[in-house]
Structures are given as structure tokens and as C-alpha cells.
Design an enzyme around this catalytic site. Structure first.
Site, PDB file in Angstrom:
ATOM      1  N   GLY A   1      46.961  75.826  18.866  1.00 58.06           N
ATOM      2  CA  GLY A   1      46.075  76.162  19.983  1.00 58.06           C
ATOM      3  C   GLY A   1      45.088  77.259  19.647  1.00 58.06           C
ATOM      4  O   GLY A   1      43.933  77.239  20.097  1.00 58.06           O
TER       5      GLY A   1
ATOM      6  N   ARG B   1      50.042  78.246  17.250  1.00 61.37           N
ATOM      7  CA  ARG B   1      49.248  78.208  16.017  1.00 61.37           C
ATOM      8  C   ARG B   1      48.128  77.157  16.130  1.00 61.37           C
ATOM      9  O   ARG B   1      46.963  77.434  15.868  1.00 61.37           O
ATOM     10  CB  ARG B   1      50.182  77.879  14.831  1.00 61.37           C
ATOM     11  CG  ARG B   1      49.548  77.982  13.463  1.00 61.37           C
ATOM     12  CD  ARG B   1      50.532  77.531  12.382  1.00 61.37           C
ATOM     13  NE  ARG B   1      51.030  76.165  12.580  1.00 61.37           N
ATOM     14  CZ  ARG B   1      50.322  75.059  12.334  1.00 61.37           C
ATOM     15  NH1 ARG B   1      49.119  75.134  11.839  1.00 61.37           N
ATOM     16  NH2 ARG B   1      50.846  73.862  12.574  1.00 61.37           N
TER      17      ARG B   1
ATOM     18  N   GLU C   1      47.604  74.450  26.419  1.00 64.36           N
ATOM     19  CA  GLU C   1      48.976  74.509  26.949  1.00 64.36           C
ATOM     20  C   GLU C   1      49.878  74.631  25.728  1.00 64.36           C
ATOM     21  O   GLU C   1      50.200  73.649  25.085  1.00 64.36           O
ATOM     22  CB  GLU C   1      49.231  73.239  27.769  1.00 64.36           C
ATOM     23  CG  GLU C   1      50.258  73.433  28.837  1.00 64.36           C
ATOM     24  CD  GLU C   1      51.607  72.993  28.363  1.00 64.36           C
ATOM     25  OE1 GLU C   1      52.358  73.885  27.882  1.00 64.36           O
ATOM     26  OE2 GLU C   1      51.911  71.804  28.445  1.00 64.36           O
TER      27      GLU C   1
HETATM   28  C1  UN1 Z   1      55.993  70.228  27.940  1.00 61.79           C
HETATM   29  O1  UN1 Z   1      57.092  70.506  27.480  1.00 61.79           O
HETATM   30  O2  UN1 Z   1      54.973  70.210  27.202  1.00 61.79           O
HETATM   31  O3  UN1 Z   1      58.188  71.314  33.324  1.00 61.79           O
HETATM   32  C2  UN1 Z   1      55.776  69.815  29.332  1.00 61.79           C
HETATM   33  C3  UN1 Z   1      58.649  70.499  32.515  1.00 61.79           C
HETATM   34  C4  UN1 Z   1      57.975  69.156  32.390  1.00 61.79           C
HETATM   35  C5  UN1 Z   1      56.786  69.245  31.502  1.00 61.79           C
HETATM   36  C6  UN1 Z   1      56.987  69.928  30.197  1.00 61.79           C
HETATM   37  N1  UN1 Z   1      57.564  68.721  33.706  1.00 61.79           N
HETATM   38  O4  UN1 Z   1      59.636  70.728  31.834  1.00 61.79           O
END
Ligand code: UN1
Length: 510
Positions: free
Chosen positions: A245, A243, A262
Site C-alpha cells: 500500500g 508494504r 485498505e
Molecule cells: C479483509 O480481511 O481484508 O470484517 C476484509 C471482516 C470482513 C472483511 C475483512 N467483513 O472481517
């Protein structure tokens, strides 16, 4: 608490910084940060005001002018010093991550380790920001591409990885020649302030311009919006829900800015009849309950072949019964609290809704109370037998709910179920059969940004590019060649002849 002092946090803290200078404005009521671990007040933070925001951005603009002229390997040397400092502060910073966010101390320390690792990666990268050289179709011409710094990079990070995600962005971006303005989650600003204190020493020691690494603690509605609309920020890297993003991506695109998104995940593990369950079960359990189900890479669905379904179900229920839930700073506990009571409500509501759709609660699901659970943020991780098309299974609930889904056909059926969600971050298959594994990895296999074999969905290493497809947003951060998104690409063609030939054989004689 000893770690607060070690990290230079006081009872009241400024929420805006240009790197060397903290900006204070006490006109508004400061934000009180309570720990989800015990509900206690940790410290207060005065939020960055719009006026301070302007000051930070102007300072960052100035800093960029000189920072970009420092050679990339010299910028790498600064990042090396940051990595060194993080090694020294690993224990207290890991403890603060655990206390402010609620993840287990092991995971808090792991998060700081990710920061150290990305610093090392960025140091190496600082000598490898390479473009290609191409052969020109014209005689005595040379062609190549090069990567230039962009300017200010805005980083909006989420509460669940309060420091690591910033560091993936900021350290890569720094060696690329950019300056960073960081807006951490207002749920976890203290870890960000602690990082800013660590940076301050290094920036001062190296006489760096003020504004290379800045911090603006504020709300999304105020400071976040200012950043999204700010043309002085050519790149916004946003981690958060789909939402958030969708809104951020549209706003940044409207001003022709670049963004790295992300966002949410709905990650599945496939267990085929050829899986080694001794390997698979711990992978599923850590993936589902690690960080109390609050990683974007958390395992939310496990898709199991009918021939091993009952065995997997029983083993998972038995493993869940052994989970110790409690203070995450106590290393005997596996699962800490959720970030706040809103998350607890979302957990309970999702369980109600999925059961109304036909899901069967197999274990867990209760909210814990009594001694040790005073914050009201502790829940017992749940497993629910469900079908992939249920609305709740299609959504990302940021809490420890694992949906157990059966498949009956060949592995492609499981892969299709896995792909049949809106998100596309992480995925995994457990099998010892090479054909199944390769099918999962083929282009008609997993549609996610991360696809693992005999490894869970979470805990990605920093060396790879991190991010996902579809509603996960398409951005890539961290390792591999993700750095390219932090730079401005330029193609250069140089004529070293005494003629002026045109490309495509065009004749234009004067
Ligand atoms: C996240 O949850 O935003 O792969 C990042 C993973 C971690 C990073 C997660 N290295 O679970």
C-alpha cells in the site's frame, strides 16, 4: 469437482476479460493454481499480457462513456440482477472460495453473502447518491453540490477475501457510474474468473457495453504497476499489506490519482474486569483463528486485566485445544490451511522471533503433517504470552498467532497499549461497564477505523464504512457514505437574478 463445472471453470482459463469477451493469449506458460486444502492442481490460468491490458483499458474507457449515461437507478437494476445471480451461485462459489483460498466453508459462504448484501446496499444507494443544497450569501442564487462518476476504478484485491472485497468496490462503484477493472490476487484468480462468468450472462442479457466490469489476472510487478501508473484510472482501490500500500499510494499520488488503501491491521481486544467472559472468549477465539488468522481484521492481540488474566489464559488454552484443524470443506473443522507454504514459514519464523524476544508459547505453533495435511499448509493456532512493545507484536504476521498481554491499571492503560502500534484497523472492548465502553469509544479512546463493544474485531457488516487509520491507509470502502470516494464532487452556484453580485461583498462596477 462439481462446483468448478457449475462455475464454468475449465482446466485452462483466460485471465483477461472485458466482461463479454475473454481475451486469450497462450504464448506464455499459464499459471497453475493449487489448492492449499490438499495441494492438488485446481486449474490453470493464462495471465493477462501487457497488450491485453491496453485492450481492456481502452474498452473500459469506451464503456464508461455510455455506462455513465445510464441513470443511477437503472445501474442499480443491473446490480440487483448481479445480487440475484450470486444468490443462485452462492453454494458453488462459496465452495470454490473455500477450496482455492482455504477458509472454512461457512466463511466461504459468508463471503458470498457479503457480496449479496453489498449488491442490495448498492441498489438502494443508486437512488440516494445525494449532495447537499446550501444557502447562497447572494440574493436569487442557488448553491448545491452534486456527485459525478469518476471513470475507470482499478481494484486490486488480496487472496484472503478473494471476492467480497472486489464486490464492495465494484458494486458501489457501478451504481456511482464507474467501470471497474479488477486485478485479483494471483494466488486466487479462479474465484475472480468465476465471478466474471456470472457477470457475463447479466451484461449480455441487458445489452450492456463491453467493458463495464473487466478482469486482469496478472502479477503485481507487471499488471499492478501498469495500473498504478495509468492516468486513465482516476481511482485505485488497493487491499493488501502496508508494504504494498505504501508503494501503491505513492505511485498513484505522484500522478495525482486518488486511492483507497485498505492495508494491514494489528487488531486488539481489551478484556476488562467487567467483561462477561462467556461472550468474550468465543469472540477472541473466532477473531484469532477464523480464516486461519488471515483476515486484515484478525484479532492479533488480547489485552487482559490482571484480575481476570489467569482465568482468560486458561479458558483460551482450553478452547484452543478443542479446535479441529483440517479440510475446510468439512464442516466439522474450525480451521483450514494457510494460503501457502511461505505463510507457514512466516508463522514459524514469527514464533521463533517472538520467543527470542521473551515471549512464552502457551499452546499451538506446530506445523501439521500426515494424513489430511499433505499440502503442508496446516498449522496449529498459537497463543503467546508477550509484551506489546516486542517487535513481532508490533508487526502483522498474517497467520493465527494471538499475543496475550497483561494490563494492571485502569482501562485507559489498556487503550493506550492497544493504540501503541503502527496500524489502526479494528479494535474491541469486552466490558459491561458503560463508563469503560464509552471511554474506549471517546476521541481519546481507540484510534482505529473500527471500534466495537462486546463484539470481536473481525466480521464487520457491509453497512458500515470499512477501513482504518495510520498504516492501515485511511481508506473507507463498503457502506455508510464510503461511496463518496468513488465519485467526483462538484459545487454548483446558479444565479437566477438579473444582476451580477459578487461574493464577499466585493464591489466591481463597470
Ligand atoms: C479483509 O480481511 O481484508 O470484517 C476484509 C471482516 C470482513 C472483511 C475483512 N467483513 O472481517
Amino acid at each position: 469437482m462439481k462446483f468448478l463445472k457449475q462455475l464454468k471453470l475449465g482446466a485452462s482459463n483466460a485471465g483477461a476479460s472485458t466482461g463479454q469477451q475473454w481475451l486469450t493469449d497462450n504464448s506464455a506458460e499459464p499459471l497453475a493454481i493449487h489448492s492449499p486444502v490438499d495441494g492438488e492442481l485446481i486449474a490453470k490460468v493464462s495471465l493477462c499480457t501487457p497488450v491485453q491490458y491496453q485492450q481492456v483499458i481502452e474498452q473500459a474507457q469506451q464503456a464508461f462513456v455510455s455506462w455513465r449515461k445510464i441513470t443511477a437507478p437503472q445501474r442499480g437494476e443491473i446490480v440487483r440482477q448481479i445480487g440475484q445471480a450470486l444468490r443462485e451461485y452462492k453454494q458453488p462459489l462459496g465452495e470454490l472460495v473455500s477450496y482455492e483460498m482455504g477458509k472454512s466453508l461457512q466463511e466461504g459462504l459468508g463471503e458470498v453473502q457479503e457480496m449479496i448484501d453489498i449488491c442490495d446496499f448498492a441498489v438502494g444507494l443508486s437512488r440516494q447518491l445525494c449532495g447537499s443544497t446550501m444557502h447562497s450569501e447572494r440574493p436569487l442564487h442557488r448553491m448545491y453540490d452534486q456527485y459525478h462518476p469518476l471513470g475507470i476504478v482499478g481494484v486490486v484485491s488480496a487472496f484472503n477475501f478473494p471476492v467480497a472485497v472486489w464486490s464492495w468496490n465494484a458494486m458501489i462503484s457501478a451504481v456511482c457510474g464507474n467501470v471497474t477493472v479488477w486485478k485479483p490476487s494471483e494466488k486466487t484468480p479462479l474465484t475472480a474468473i468465476a465471478c466474471q462468468h456470472i457477470l457475463k450472462e447479466i451484461l449480455a442479457r441487458n445489452n450492456l457495453p463491453e467493458g463495464v466490469f473487466s478482469l486482469v489476472v496478472g502479477t503485481g510487478a507487471e499488471i499492478g504497476e501498469l495500473m498504478l501508473d495509468d492516468k486513465r484510472i482516476p481511482l485505485m482501490s488497493v487491499t493488501g499489506s502496508t508494504r504494498v500500500g505504501r508503494h501503491a499510494g505513492q505511485k498513484v499520488a505522484a500522478r495525482f490519482g486518488k486511492s483507497i488503501l485498505e492495508l494491514g491491521g494489528n487488531n486488539a481486544i481489551i478484556i476488562t474486569p467487567n467483561a462477561d467472559l462467556k461472550v468474550a472468549i468465543p469472540g477472541v477465539v473466532f477473531g484469532a483463528v477464523g480464516t486461519a488468522g488471515q483476515r486484515c481484521t484478525t484479532t492479533r492481540r488480547v489485552i487482559v486485566h490482571e484480575s481476570v488474566y489467569d482465568k482468560v489464559k486458561d479458558t483460551l488454552i482450553s478452547a484452543y485445544s478443542k479446535l479441529r484443524i483440517g479440510n475446510p470443506l468439512d464442516q466439522n473443522n474450525h480451521v483450514g490451511p494457510l494460503i501457502d507454504q511461505n505463510s507457514v514459514r512466516a508463522f514459524s519464523e514469527a514464533l521463533d522471533k517472538v520467543q527470542a524476544e521473551g515471549g512464552k508459547l502457551l499452546c499451538g505453533g506446530d506445523v501439521l503433517s500426515g494424513e489430511g495435511y499433505a499440502s503442508g499448509c496446516y498449522v496449529r493456532p498459537a497463543i503467546v504470552e508477550a509484551e506489546n512493545h516486542y517487535q513481532m507484536v508490533q508487526e502483522e504476521t498474517f497467520a493465527p498467532i494471538l499475543y496475550l498481554i497483561k494490563y494492571t491499571g485502569k482501562v485507559q492503560q489498556a487503550i493506550d497499549l492497544q493504540n501503541d502500534v503502527a496500524q489502526g484497523l479494528s479494535s474491541a472492548i469486552f466490558t459491561q461497564n458503560m463508563l469503560e465502553a464509552e471511554q474506549f469509544l471517546a476521541h481519546w479512546g481507540s484510534d482505529c477505523g473500527i471500534a466495537n463493544v462486546n463484539i470481536g474485531t473481525s466480521g464487520a457488516e457491509i453497512g458500515g464504512a470499512f477501513g482504518g487509520e495510520k498504516e492501515t491507509g485511511g481508506g473507507r470502502e463498503s457502506g455508510s457514505d464510503a461511496w463518496k470516494a468513488y465519485m467526483r464532487r462538484q459545487t454548483n452556484t446558479i444565479n437566477y437574478s438579473t444582476a451580477m453580485p459578487l461574493a464577499q461583498g466585493i464591489k466591481f462596477d463597470l
